[in-house]
Design an enzyme around this catalytic site. Structure first.
Site, PDB file in Angstrom:
ATOM      1  N   ASP A  34       3.541  -9.030  -2.406  1.00  0.00           N
ATOM      2  CA  ASP A  34       3.376 -10.255  -3.140  1.00  0.00           C
ATOM      3  C   ASP A  34       4.321 -11.126  -3.551  1.00  0.00           C
ATOM      4  O   ASP A  34       5.406 -10.700  -3.951  1.00  0.00           O
ATOM      5  CB  ASP A  34       2.887  -9.842  -4.569  1.00  0.00           C
ATOM      6  CG  ASP A  34       1.721  -8.734  -4.416  1.00  0.00           C
ATOM      7  OD1 ASP A  34       1.235  -8.287  -3.293  1.00  0.00           O
ATOM      8  OD2 ASP A  34       1.076  -8.335  -5.651  1.00  0.00           O
TER       9      ASP A  34
ATOM     10  N   GLU B  91      -7.101  -7.955  -8.276  1.00  0.00           N
ATOM     11  CA  GLU B  91      -5.560  -7.796  -8.495  1.00  0.00           C
ATOM     12  C   GLU B  91      -5.181  -9.528  -8.627  1.00  0.00           C
ATOM     13  O   GLU B  91      -6.001 -10.329  -8.345  1.00  0.00           O
ATOM     14  CB  GLU B  91      -4.826  -7.162  -7.272  1.00  0.00           C
ATOM     15  CG  GLU B  91      -5.073  -5.706  -7.202  1.00  0.00           C
ATOM     16  CD  GLU B  91      -4.446  -5.126  -5.908  1.00  0.00           C
ATOM     17  OE1 GLU B  91      -3.882  -3.916  -6.542  1.00  0.00           O
ATOM     18  OE2 GLU B  91      -3.981  -5.666  -4.846  1.00  0.00           O
TER      19      GLU B  91
HETATM   20  C1  FRU Z   1      -0.936  -6.703  -4.761  1.00  0.00           C
HETATM   21  C2  FRU Z   1      -0.324  -5.466  -5.693  1.00  0.00           C
HETATM   22  C3  FRU Z   1      -0.407  -5.988  -7.097  1.00  0.00           C
HETATM   23  C4  FRU Z   1       0.804  -5.021  -7.503  1.00  0.00           C
HETATM   24  C5  FRU Z   1       1.694  -5.119  -6.529  1.00  0.00           C
HETATM   25  C6  FRU Z   1       2.541  -3.838  -6.363  1.00  0.00           C
HETATM   26  O1  FRU Z   1      -0.800  -6.433  -3.455  1.00  0.00           O
HETATM   27  O2  FRU Z   1      -1.230  -4.290  -5.531  1.00  0.00           O
HETATM   28  O3  FRU Z   1      -1.649  -5.549  -7.434  1.00  0.00           O
HETATM   29  O4  FRU Z   1       1.361  -5.581  -8.788  1.00  0.00           O
HETATM   30  O5  FRU Z   1       0.745  -5.131  -5.285  1.00  0.00           O
HETATM   31  O6  FRU Z   1       3.579  -3.955  -5.310  1.00  0.00           O
END
Ligand code: FRU
Length: 502
Positions: A24, A206
């Site tokens: 992300d 998320e």
């Molecule tokens: C989304 C996610 C988020 C989390 C991160 C962990 O892709 O699952 O929810 O904070 O990636 O790397």
């Protein structure tokens, strides 16, 4: 081993980390002429692992400079996704020398807690910087938001709410978003929740984001919900809602309700490779844009895509705007105008208009550059029955096709024969479809082709598709195909784009 940023499949005008794993985008803000981009990063391997915040800056949203890692995991946990703001009024008290501190708000993911089966292993922490984001100090009072016992409790996205003189945090909590408010970024209170009854629930919610957008004098609030799985073509995807914010919670527009009930969602992108997108904070009012960037991959196969020393790239930065329709507000998504500076003045662009095509036009033979790095704009009248395809291919017969099908009024992206596809069962299992939402007679396709991705902004951004691909050799051919009798191209423009990494 080839030089960095020149390896096979390496995106040439998208951000990707020099080495290691990325997911992300995190903590984006604009300050003193720099767009900051942080990202979920595992520097030691090209698979997901202990999460850090990698860091890069850009003056123009096209050329990125890699900076040292900003946040390392510590005893409270891995550093998961989150946001950052310029604390202009020094509400946090972290500022020095009358300069506003920069404050990052992120999730601590505690692996021991998770392994022990506890439900409270995700909490929110903060860190601050007083040197233009170059170094960060974690707050000694972390965590600032404790967990009330929900497994998924993460990805805080904070904005300043001028009307109520407060900070507002949108937080993704399993099957809904929560809103938390604060006066100083340190003490937070849960003020509202949204989403259990609305939108798609094919997976966990998320990466939240909530922000105002203007349509003339009207201000609406957009709520972004990344969801995995549950995306429109499988795996990860980004849905959104439009409504209002009353200082406590998000209130969904009546007009949208029919479209986001019974598990249905509205999608910012119908491709499989735009996830976890959130927007920049603190873009100056005079500019006024709301700019989003996403992670150009999908949890279905992100860890096994066939790249070398790095894994994953970011999408192009995109401007979000409100579009008023007879069925309520929708969000349109278009590439930032800064990308026009990538059009290569040394290679003449192709420009055609009012051209009849029997069944296929060899576009590549009219270009004095390879179509690998290119931007294309094509407009045509909505066909009666047929398909219109833009096809790029190589001498091995590998091809990627993107286009419009009037049979079911959909745009489509076909990577089933695009090259390396066998690394995953879900990568090329089907052609990806996206509904045409616009109803104008003229269809407009705006496409960016990088070495390993295509991004389609159709009808001025009303329908968007982002997909990645991995041909064994670069695509060298480009054609426009049609099954429509008497097909006429209204306008076609193709530019060669410059690499931003050479
Ligand atoms: C989304 C996610 C988020 C989390 C991160 C962990 O892709 O699952 O929810 O904070 O990636 O790397």
């Amino acid at each position: 081993t080839s030089k960095l940023y020149q390896e096979q499949h390496r995106p040439q005008f998208h951000f990707s980390p020099a080495k290691g794993w990325m997911n992300d985008p995190n903590g984006m803000f604009f300050y003193k002429g720099e767009y900051h981009l942080f990202y979920q990063h595992y520097p030691d391997k090209t698979i997901w692992g202990p999460m850090h915040w990698g860091h890069a800056v850009s003056k123009n949203l096209t050329h990125w400079e890699n900076l040292p890692i900003a946040l390392y995991p510590d005893s409270l946990g891995y550093i998961f996704s989150g946001s950052a703001v310029v604390d202009w009024k020094n509400t946090s008290g972290f500022g020095i020398n009358n300069q506003p501190p920069l404050v990052a708000i992120f999730t601590y993911h505690n692996m021991e807690g998770e392994k022990a089966g506890r439900g409270d292993f995700e909490t929110q922490g903060i860190a601050y910087s007083n040197d233009k984001g170059r170094t960060w100090t974690k707050f000694s009072g972390n965590p600032v938001v404790k967990n009330t016992g929900t497994r998924d409790f993460r990805d805080p996205k904070v904005i300043w709410d001028e009307a109520h003189k407060q900070w507002v945090m949108s937080l993704a909590v399993q099957d809904h978003h929560e809103f938390w408010v604060s006066k100083n970024l340190k003490e937070w209170e849960n003020s509202g929740n949204f989403g259990k009854e609305w939108g798609n629930h094919g997976g966990v919610w998320e990466c939240a984001d909530m922000f105002p957008l203007k349509d003339g004098n009207v201000t609406k609030w957009v709520l972004i919900v990344n969801i995995n799985p549950g995306g429109p073509n499988g795996g990860s995807g980004t849905q959104y809602f439009v409504g209002d914010f009353d200082g406590k919670t998000f209130i969904l527009d009546e007009a949208l309700k029919p479209f986001v009930k019974n598990g249905n969602g509205l999608w910012l992108d119908y491709g499989k490779d735009n996830y976890a997108g959130v927007t920049w904070s603190d873009i100056p009012k005079a500019d006024g844009r709301r700019i989003l960037i996403g992670w150009m991959s999908n949890w279905q196969y992100a860890n096994i895509v066939p790249t070398g020393v790095w894994r994953s790239a970011a999408t192009l930065p995109r401007v979000l705007s409100l579009k008023s329709t007879s069925q309520g507000y929708r969000v349109s998504v278009n590439p930032v105008k800064e990308l026009q500076a990538l059009r290569n003045p040394a290679k003449k662009a192709l420009q055609l208009s009012n051209l009849n095509i029997a069944s296929s036009l060899d576009v590549a033979s009219k270009l004095n550059f390879k179509p690998t790095l290119s931007e294309l704009e094509l407009s045509f009248e909505k066909p009666q029955k047929g398909k219109v395809e833009i096809e790029i291919s190589n001498s091995k017969g590998e091809k990627y096709i993107i286009g419009y099908d009037s049979e079911n009024n959909t745009f489509f992206s076909d990577r089933t024969k695009s090259g390396k596809v066998d690394f995953s069962d879900t990568f090329a299992e089907k052609v990806h479809l996206a509904p045409r939402l616009a109803s104008d007679k003229i269809i407009k396709l705006h496409v960016y082709f990088d070495v390993s991705s295509a991004e389609l902004f159709a009808d001025n951004g009303e329908t968007v598709i982002t997909d990645i691909f991995f041909p064994n050799e670069d695509y060298t051919k480009m054609k426009i195909n049609t099954s429509e009798k008497n097909f006429k191209i209204k306008t076609l423009k193709v530019w060669n784009l410059k690499s931003t990494w050479k």
